[in-house]
Design an enzyme around this catalytic site. Structure first.
Site, PDB file in Angstrom:
ATOM      1  N   TRP A  86     -27.418   3.965 -12.629  1.00  0.00           N
ATOM      2  CA  TRP A  86     -26.627   3.497 -11.502  1.00  0.00           C
ATOM      3  C   TRP A  86     -26.500   1.986 -11.539  1.00  0.00           C
ATOM      4  O   TRP A  86     -27.167   1.302 -12.325  1.00  0.00           O
ATOM      5  CB  TRP A  86     -27.160   4.002 -10.163  1.00  0.00           C
ATOM      6  CG  TRP A  86     -28.626   3.695  -9.837  1.00  0.00           C
ATOM      7  CD1 TRP A  86     -29.611   3.272 -10.681  1.00  0.00           C
ATOM      8  CD2 TRP A  86     -29.226   3.812  -8.546  1.00  0.00           C
ATOM      9  NE1 TRP A  86     -30.803   3.130 -10.012  1.00  0.00           N
ATOM     10  CE2 TRP A  86     -30.596   3.459  -8.695  1.00  0.00           C
ATOM     11  CE3 TRP A  86     -28.779   4.191  -7.299  1.00  0.00           C
ATOM     12  CZ2 TRP A  86     -31.491   3.459  -7.624  1.00  0.00           C
ATOM     13  CZ3 TRP A  86     -29.671   4.200  -6.237  1.00  0.00           C
ATOM     14  CH2 TRP A  86     -31.007   3.834  -6.410  1.00  0.00           C
ATOM     15  N   ASN A  87     -25.585   1.475 -10.680  1.00  0.00           N
ATOM     16  CA  ASN A  87     -25.256   0.056 -10.709  1.00  0.00           C
ATOM     17  C   ASN A  87     -25.104  -0.494  -9.297  1.00  0.00           C
ATOM     18  O   ASN A  87     -24.790   0.243  -8.357  1.00  0.00           O
ATOM     19  CB  ASN A  87     -23.916  -0.183 -11.428  1.00  0.00           C
ATOM     20  CG  ASN A  87     -23.904   0.366 -12.828  1.00  0.00           C
ATOM     21  OD1 ASN A  87     -24.527  -0.170 -13.729  1.00  0.00           O
ATOM     22  ND2 ASN A  87     -23.171   1.463 -13.016  1.00  0.00           N
ATOM     23  N   HIS A 126      -6.541  -7.618   8.549  1.00  0.00           N
ATOM     24  CA  HIS A 126      -6.552  -8.567   7.435  1.00  0.00           C
ATOM     25  C   HIS A 126      -5.796  -9.847   7.775  1.00  0.00           C
ATOM     26  O   HIS A 126      -6.118 -10.917   7.259  1.00  0.00           O
ATOM     27  CB  HIS A 126      -5.946  -7.891   6.204  1.00  0.00           C
ATOM     28  CG  HIS A 126      -5.786  -8.755   5.004  1.00  0.00           C
ATOM     29  ND1 HIS A 126      -6.769  -9.610   4.559  1.00  0.00           N
ATOM     30  CD2 HIS A 126      -4.745  -8.892   4.121  1.00  0.00           C
ATOM     31  CE1 HIS A 126      -6.343 -10.234   3.471  1.00  0.00           C
ATOM     32  NE2 HIS A 126      -5.129  -9.826   3.197  1.00  0.00           N
ATOM     33  N   HIS A 173     -10.253  -7.141  -1.334  1.00  0.00           N
ATOM     34  CA  HIS A 173      -8.877  -7.058  -1.813  1.00  0.00           C
ATOM     35  C   HIS A 173      -8.845  -7.306  -3.331  1.00  0.00           C
ATOM     36  O   HIS A 173      -8.218  -8.247  -3.819  1.00  0.00           O
ATOM     37  CB  HIS A 173      -7.994  -8.042  -1.044  1.00  0.00           C
ATOM     38  CG  HIS A 173      -8.023  -7.781   0.432  1.00  0.00           C
ATOM     39  ND1 HIS A 173      -7.077  -7.019   1.082  1.00  0.00           N
ATOM     40  CD2 HIS A 173      -8.940  -8.130   1.384  1.00  0.00           C
ATOM     41  CE1 HIS A 173      -7.387  -6.926   2.360  1.00  0.00           C
ATOM     42  NE2 HIS A 173      -8.522  -7.590   2.573  1.00  0.00           N
ATOM     43  N   ASP A 195      -4.701  -2.960   2.461  1.00  0.00           N
ATOM     44  CA  ASP A 195      -4.702  -4.030   3.453  1.00  0.00           C
ATOM     45  C   ASP A 195      -4.601  -3.402   4.839  1.00  0.00           C
ATOM     46  O   ASP A 195      -3.615  -2.709   5.144  1.00  0.00           O
ATOM     47  CB  ASP A 195      -3.494  -4.956   3.266  1.00  0.00           C
ATOM     48  CG  ASP A 195      -3.574  -5.797   2.004  1.00  0.00           C
ATOM     49  OD1 ASP A 195      -4.637  -5.829   1.365  1.00  0.00           O
ATOM     50  OD2 ASP A 195      -2.550  -6.430   1.665  1.00  0.00           O
ATOM     51  N   HIS A 248       2.718  -9.766   4.836  1.00  0.00           N
ATOM     52  CA  HIS A 248       1.467  -9.761   5.581  1.00  0.00           C
ATOM     53  C   HIS A 248       1.716 -10.067   7.064  1.00  0.00           C
ATOM     54  O   HIS A 248       1.220  -9.368   7.951  1.00  0.00           O
ATOM     55  CB  HIS A 248       0.497 -10.792   5.005  1.00  0.00           C
ATOM     56  CG  HIS A 248      -0.145 -10.386   3.723  1.00  0.00           C
ATOM     57  ND1 HIS A 248       0.493 -10.469   2.510  1.00  0.00           N
ATOM     58  CD2 HIS A 248      -1.372  -9.877   3.457  1.00  0.00           C
ATOM     59  CE1 HIS A 248      -0.306 -10.041   1.553  1.00  0.00           C
ATOM     60  NE2 HIS A 248      -1.459  -9.677   2.095  1.00  0.00           N
ATOM     61  N   HIS A 279      -5.885  -1.968  -3.973  1.00  0.00           N
ATOM     62  CA  HIS A 279      -6.590  -2.112  -2.708  1.00  0.00           C
ATOM     63  C   HIS A 279      -5.677  -1.878  -1.512  1.00  0.00           C
ATOM     64  O   HIS A 279      -4.452  -1.894  -1.609  1.00  0.00           O
ATOM     65  CB  HIS A 279      -7.264  -3.480  -2.602  1.00  0.00           C
ATOM     66  CG  HIS A 279      -6.317  -4.642  -2.564  1.00  0.00           C
ATOM     67  ND1 HIS A 279      -5.901  -5.281  -3.713  1.00  0.00           N
ATOM     68  CD2 HIS A 279      -5.706  -5.291  -1.532  1.00  0.00           C
ATOM     69  CE1 HIS A 279      -5.085  -6.266  -3.396  1.00  0.00           C
ATOM     70  NE2 HIS A 279      -4.937  -6.287  -2.076  1.00  0.00           N
TER      71      HIS A 279
END
Length: 269
Positions: free
Chosen positions: A72-73, A90, A80, A86, A219, A84
């Site tokens: 695992w990590n 945001h 973002h 938004d 946006h 991804h």
């Protein structure tokens, strides 16, 4: 039989047909997501603004003394990064809506029909190409009115660019990538009841959006209308103009402004 029972029966049948279509190959599942790795390009802001972290993977254990039976990590990145989502929170224009963050958006708002606007040729000829209201109205003449609850996706084939330098396409005067014209965004946000927009570029606004009026119109207006954005999509060339369904739920981060996600499209084979 009651109307409620009949409705439930039809819904159950529809779900069974959906599963049968996926298993039997009548419905293709198209992955619209780019790989998430340290080389994944992230947006570059002017130096006076705080930067977003690039994706990083830190190994915890891999069948060794740190953990003999498991791999695992740890991961780290900005919300973002890569493909991804938004959320309205945001942007400052969307900050006051209720249920405007990744943990609180009603889940039915992550799934909707896809309207794919193919401007790949125009973007190939002009990296600063903008989708105008006229572009959208011309699309509607051919394919019908953009339906409620839809994802409006711009196909530019920008995701075919192989290097981060080509993908970000930054020059001395800023980035040069296609996107929405400032007059197209209010048309979608206020005259068409869409879920949000999706693009193949690093962000939902065009590269030269800092010079637009208003600045960053996608946006500013989209989130100011309580709608969403999907960025860094790929494989839009595998979707028809209409008829696909997009599934795009972000991670359920409390008060998250967005998150990396796996975007899937269901398409009739």
């Amino acid at each position: 039989m009651s109307t409620t029972t009949q409705t439930e029966g039809r819904a159950a049948t529809a779900l069974a047909q959906l599963v049968a279509g996926i298993v039997g190959g009548g419905i293709r599942v198209v992955d619209l997501t780019v790989p998430l790795e340290p080389a994944t390009p992230t947006i570059r802001l002017p130096p006076q603004f705080a930067p977003s972290k690039a994706f990083a993977l830190e190994e915890i254990s891999r069948y060794d003394a740190r953990g003999p039976a498991w791999y695992w990590n740890n991961i780290a990145c900005g919300e973002h990064t890569g493909t991804h989502f938004d959320a309205p929170v945001h942007w400052v224009t969307g900050k006051d809506y209720p249920n405007n963050a990744t943990h609180s958006i009603p889940v039915d708002r992550f799934i909707g029909p896809a309207c794919v606007i193919d401007v790949a040729r125009q973007a190939r000829e002009n990296p600063d190409f903008l989708v105008t209201r006229a572009t959208l109205e011309e699309w509607e003449k051919h394919y019908g009115r953009i339906p409620p609850h839809a994802w409006v996706l711009i196909r530019t084939d920008w995701s075919h660019r192989s290097s981060a330098q080509e993908f970000l396409n930054v020059a001395a005067d800023g980035a040069h990538t296609p996107g929405f014209h400032p007059q197209a965004v209010p048309f979608l946000a206020r005259e068409r009841d869409i879920l949000g927009v999706g693009v193949e570029t690093v962000g939902t606004d065009a590269g030269q959006a800092p010079t637009f009026e208003p600045m960053f119109p996608c946006h500013t207006i989209m989130h100011g209308s309580n709608r969403f954005g999907l960025a860094s999509l790929t494989n839009l060339d595998q979707l028809p103009p209409t008829g696909a369904v997009v599934i795009a739920p972000p991670l359920k981060i409390v008060n998250g402004s967005g998150s990396p996600l796996r975007v899937l499209a269901l398409v009739a084979a």
